[in-house]
Design a protein around this motif. Sequence first.
Motif, mmCIF file in Angstrom:
data_model
loop_
_atom_site.group_PDB
_atom_site.id
_atom_site.type_symbol
_atom_site.label_atom_id
_atom_site.label_comp_id
_atom_site.label_asym_id
_atom_site.label_seq_id
_atom_site.Cartn_x
_atom_site.Cartn_y
_atom_site.Cartn_z
ATOM 1 N N PRO A 377 3.240 24.331 -19.807
ATOM 2 C CA PRO A 377 2.064 23.959 -19.015
ATOM 3 C C PRO A 377 1.377 22.711 -19.551
ATOM 4 N N GLU A 378 1.214 22.628 -20.875
ATOM 5 C CA GLU A 378 0.564 21.456 -21.456
ATOM 6 C C GLU A 378 1.370 20.193 -21.174
ATOM 7 N N GLY A 379 2.679 20.269 -21.356
ATOM 8 C CA GLY A 379 3.534 19.113 -21.119
ATOM 9 C C GLY A 379 3.579 18.713 -19.658
ATOM 10 N N ALA A 380 3.654 19.696 -18.761
ATOM 11 C CA ALA A 380 3.696 19.396 -17.329
ATOM 12 C C ALA A 380 2.414 18.720 -16.878
ATOM 13 N N LEU A 381 1.271 19.196 -17.352
ATOM 14 C CA LEU A 381 -0.006 18.605 -16.970
ATOM 15 C C LEU A 381 -0.139 17.180 -17.499
ATOM 16 N N ALA A 382 0.386 16.929 -18.691
ATOM 17 C CA ALA A 382 0.257 15.618 -19.309
ATOM 18 C C ALA A 382 1.266 14.616 -18.766
ATOM 19 N N LEU A 396 -9.995 16.626 -21.100
ATOM 20 C CA LEU A 396 -10.213 15.208 -20.839
ATOM 21 C C LEU A 396 -10.490 14.989 -19.350
ATOM 22 N N THR A 397 -9.512 15.265 -18.515
ATOM 23 C CA THR A 397 -9.673 15.031 -17.078
ATOM 24 C C THR A 397 -10.075 16.284 -16.313
ATOM 25 N N TRP A 398 -9.895 17.450 -16.923
ATOM 26 C CA TRP A 398 -10.263 18.675 -16.213
ATOM 27 C C TRP A 398 -10.620 19.770 -17.209
ATOM 28 N N GLU A 399 -11.253 20.816 -16.675
ATOM 29 C CA GLU A 399 -11.653 21.967 -17.473
ATOM 30 C C GLU A 399 -11.746 23.186 -16.565
ATOM 31 N N MET A 400 -11.737 24.356 -17.149
ATOM 32 C CA MET A 400 -11.936 25.573 -16.367
ATOM 33 C C MET A 400 -13.428 25.760 -16.121
ATOM 34 N N GLN A 401 -13.773 25.979 -14.874
ATOM 35 C CA GLN A 401 -15.145 26.311 -14.489
ATOM 36 C C GLN A 401 -15.101 27.667 -13.814
ATOM 37 N N GLY A 402 -15.465 28.690 -14.595
ATOM 38 C CA GLY A 402 -15.261 30.052 -14.121
ATOM 39 C C GLY A 402 -13.789 30.371 -14.121
ATOM 40 N N ASP A 403 -13.285 30.797 -12.990
ATOM 41 C CA ASP A 403 -11.873 31.164 -12.881
ATOM 42 C C ASP A 403 -11.019 30.057 -12.277
ATOM 43 N N GLU A 404 -11.602 28.880 -12.042
ATOM 44 C CA GLU A 404 -10.866 27.820 -11.374
ATOM 45 C C GLU A 404 -10.888 26.525 -12.184
ATOM 46 N N PRO A 405 -9.810 25.751 -12.110
ATOM 47 C CA PRO A 405 -9.822 24.431 -12.752
ATOM 48 C C PRO A 405 -10.612 23.444 -11.896
ATOM 49 N N LEU A 407 -12.106 19.075 -11.984
ATOM 50 C CA LEU A 407 -12.135 17.793 -12.677
ATOM 51 C C LEU A 407 -13.435 17.640 -13.458
ATOM 52 N N THR A 408 -13.322 17.050 -14.633
ATOM 53 C CA THR A 408 -14.505 16.673 -15.395
ATOM 54 C C THR A 408 -15.103 15.416 -14.757
ATOM 55 N N GLU A 409 -16.266 15.012 -15.246
ATOM 56 C CA GLU A 409 -16.860 13.767 -14.752
ATOM 57 C C GLU A 409 -15.907 12.604 -14.998
ATOM 58 N N PHE A 410 -15.257 12.622 -16.161
ATOM 59 C CA PHE A 410 -14.268 11.587 -16.467
ATOM 60 C C PHE A 410 -13.101 11.660 -15.484
ATOM 61 N N GLY A 411 -12.627 12.880 -15.190
ATOM 62 C CA GLY A 411 -11.529 13.052 -14.242
ATOM 63 C C GLY A 411 -11.880 12.554 -12.852
ATOM 64 N N GLU A 412 -13.110 12.757 -12.434
ATOM 65 C CA GLU A 412 -13.533 12.253 -11.133
ATOM 66 C C GLU A 412 -13.510 10.731 -11.113
ATOM 67 N N GLN A 413 -13.905 10.115 -12.220
ATOM 68 C CA GLN A 413 -13.827 8.657 -12.313
ATOM 69 C C GLN A 413 -12.385 8.179 -12.151
ATOM 70 N N VAL A 414 -11.479 8.867 -12.834
ATOM 71 C CA VAL A 414 -10.073 8.458 -12.808
ATOM 72 C C VAL A 414 -9.474 8.642 -11.421
ATOM 73 N N PHE A 415 -9.630 9.853 -10.854
ATOM 74 C CA PHE A 415 -8.881 10.198 -9.652
ATOM 75 C C PHE A 415 -9.594 9.862 -8.343
ATOM 76 N N LEU A 416 -10.899 9.661 -8.398
ATOM 77 C CA LEU A 416 -11.628 9.306 -7.181
ATOM 78 C C LEU A 416 -11.989 7.827 -7.135
ATOM 79 N N GLU A 417 -12.167 7.226 -8.308
ATOM 80 C CA GLU A 417 -12.563 5.820 -8.350
ATOM 81 C C GLU A 417 -11.442 4.902 -8.831
ATOM 82 N N GLY A 418 -10.362 5.461 -9.357
ATOM 83 C CA GLY A 418 -9.187 4.660 -9.671
ATOM 84 C C GLY A 418 -8.821 4.509 -11.128
ATOM 85 N N ASP A 419 -9.778 4.655 -12.063
ATOM 86 C CA ASP A 419 -9.466 4.516 -13.482
ATOM 87 C C ASP A 419 -10.744 4.735 -14.283
#
Length: 583
Positions: A377-382, A396-405, A407-419
Amino acid sequence: MKLNKKAALVVSALTLAGLLTSCTAGSGDTASGPISEFPSSWDEEITIDVFDGLANYMGVQEGWFAKVVKDKFNMKLNIIAPNVAGGGDTLYNTRVTAGDLGDLIITDKGEKLDELIAGGLVIDAADYEPAMKNVARFDQALDHLNDGKDGIYGFPSSVSSLKPTDPSEGLDPTFGAYVRWDLYGAAGYPELDTLEDLLPALKKMQELEPTAPNGQKTYGISLFKDWDGNMMNNAKQPTTYYGYDELGFVLAKADGSDYQGILDDDGQYLRTLKFFYDANQLGLVDPDSTTQNYDTLFTKYQNGQVLYGFWPWLAQSAYNTAENTAAGKGFMLAPIADQTIFSYGAEAYGGKQVFAIGSKAEDPERIAAFIDWLYSPEGALANNSQTQGAAGPEGLTWEMQGDEPALTEFGEQVFLEGDAEVPAEWGGGSYIDGTSTLNISAVLPIDIDPNTGFPYSYKFWPSYQALVQTPLSEDWQSKTDGATSTIEYLEANDQLLVAPGASYAAPADSSEIETLRNQVKAVIVQYSWQMVFAENDAKFDSLLAELQDQAKGLGYDDVLEFDLANAKDQNAQREAVTKAFAD
C-alpha cells in the motif's frame, strides 16, 4: 523459442563474452538459498541503474520520492530512459550487447523478457520470492507471467484484486464521445439516438459559438495523423463507442460476439469514414486536420476551438480547467442512446510491462525488496502514475479523517492547483518534479488499499469528489440521473462493454505478413484521409471502391486472415481468464 535477428545478436554477443554459463551469474552477492525475510535496513548506500522502457526522465531520481526510497532502502535510482535517449531500441541493443542492461529492468513482457532470459541478463529471483509478502497477494499473476520459465524472472505490472470483468479505467472510460457540454446545453440538449445524430448537434453548437475566445474559427471535429498505423487512427475511435477495438485489420467486439474486417462494406470503420465525410460536408471538420500534429490539436482544445473529442484524457485535460468548469464550461460525455463503449477490463495477470533484476546487480536482494515494496500500500500510493490519481505519501498529501481518506491542505494545492513546494522534512522542491519517474504502476491505481478500504487513487474518494463539484458537473449530473462519474452512468444504463483483462499479446508478424501489412496499411491510411475530404458522394464512393480493390490486390485478405485468428485467440483467453477468476 525461435530467436529473431535481434535476439540472435544478443545471444551471440553474450556467448563471445562468456556470459551464458549461468542465468544468475552477476558481479555481486546472490542468495545462497531461499530467504524468508528482507533486512529492515541497509548500512551501505548504493546507486542502481534502472533501465526503464517507459520512463520520460533520464538521470538520478530526485525530490520526495527519492527521499522515500533513500530512507527505506538507502538506495538511489539512476534512470536510464530509451525514450529520452532518442527512442527506439538503439540504447537497449547497445546495453544488451555489452552484457549489462541494468540492475533493475522495466521492459515488455513476452519477446523482450524471453530474450533477456535467454541471454542471461536477468536473474532467477525464486530465492527472494518467499520474502516478497506484498507480491504474494498477486501470486496468480506472478505464476502466469513466469509459467514455463523454470524460475521467477519477471514481476508483473498493473496487477489488481479486481475481477478481469471489472473496468480498469477508473472514473472515465478510455474512449467516448465528449462534447462541449455548455454549448450542447445551449443547443437544447438535442437527443442523440446514434453516432450520426452528433452531426446536427455539433452544427448547432458551432453556430452558437462560431469563434473561439482567441478569435479563431471553431470546428466540431479536428483530426491529426500522428498515430495512424493499420488504419486512420481517428477513424477507429468512434468504433469503440459500439464495443469494438482494433487488432491489426480486425475490429473485434469486446464480448467476442462480432469480428469485422476494417474494409467490410457494412463495417464500423467505413461507417466512421462516412461520418467524418458528412461532417466535412457540413463545414464541421478543421481543414488543418491533414497537416497538424497532436500538440497543435491539444492547443486548439485549450483555446476552445474544437467542440468534440474522441477521448476524455484529451478534451477534458486540455479544456476543463478550474476557471472553465466554474463557469459551467467543459467537455462531458455525450448521451448517445445506442452506445456500448469499449472498456479494458482489469488485467488479472498484469499489464504489458514487467520488472526484472539484472544479472550484474551488486545487491539483488535489496532490489527484490524494493520491487516488493512497490506492491505494498505504501509503495502503490507513492509510486503509481501521477496521471492515474496517485495519492502520494500519507501525512504529506493526504490523511485519514475519521474513517475516510482526504487530501491535506498541501494535497489540495498539489492536485487542485497544480503543484506545491514540498516541506524540507519530505525532501523539498516541487511536488510534481519529485514524483516517481518510473512511470509504471505495480498495482492498478483503482485497486483497493487494504489499509483504508478505498482505492489508491484519490480521485475516487468521496472527500475529493465533493471538492471538485462544479456548475459543469452539476448540470451533467442533472441530465444523467445524478451519476457521479462517467463509468457509473454507463454501467447504470448498460452502455459499457468490458473486454476481460487477459493480458493478451499478439504474436509477431512473420516476415511475409509484415511485408504485406506495410504495403496494405499505407494504402488504407492514404485513401481513408482522401475519403474524409472527398468533394462529393460520387467521389467518396469511387475512392472506396479503389481502396478495396487496391488493398485486396496487395494482400489485404491474407493479413486479415492472420489478424482474425489472433482476434479469436484473444477472445479465447478472455473467456478463459473470466472463468479462472469467477466466484
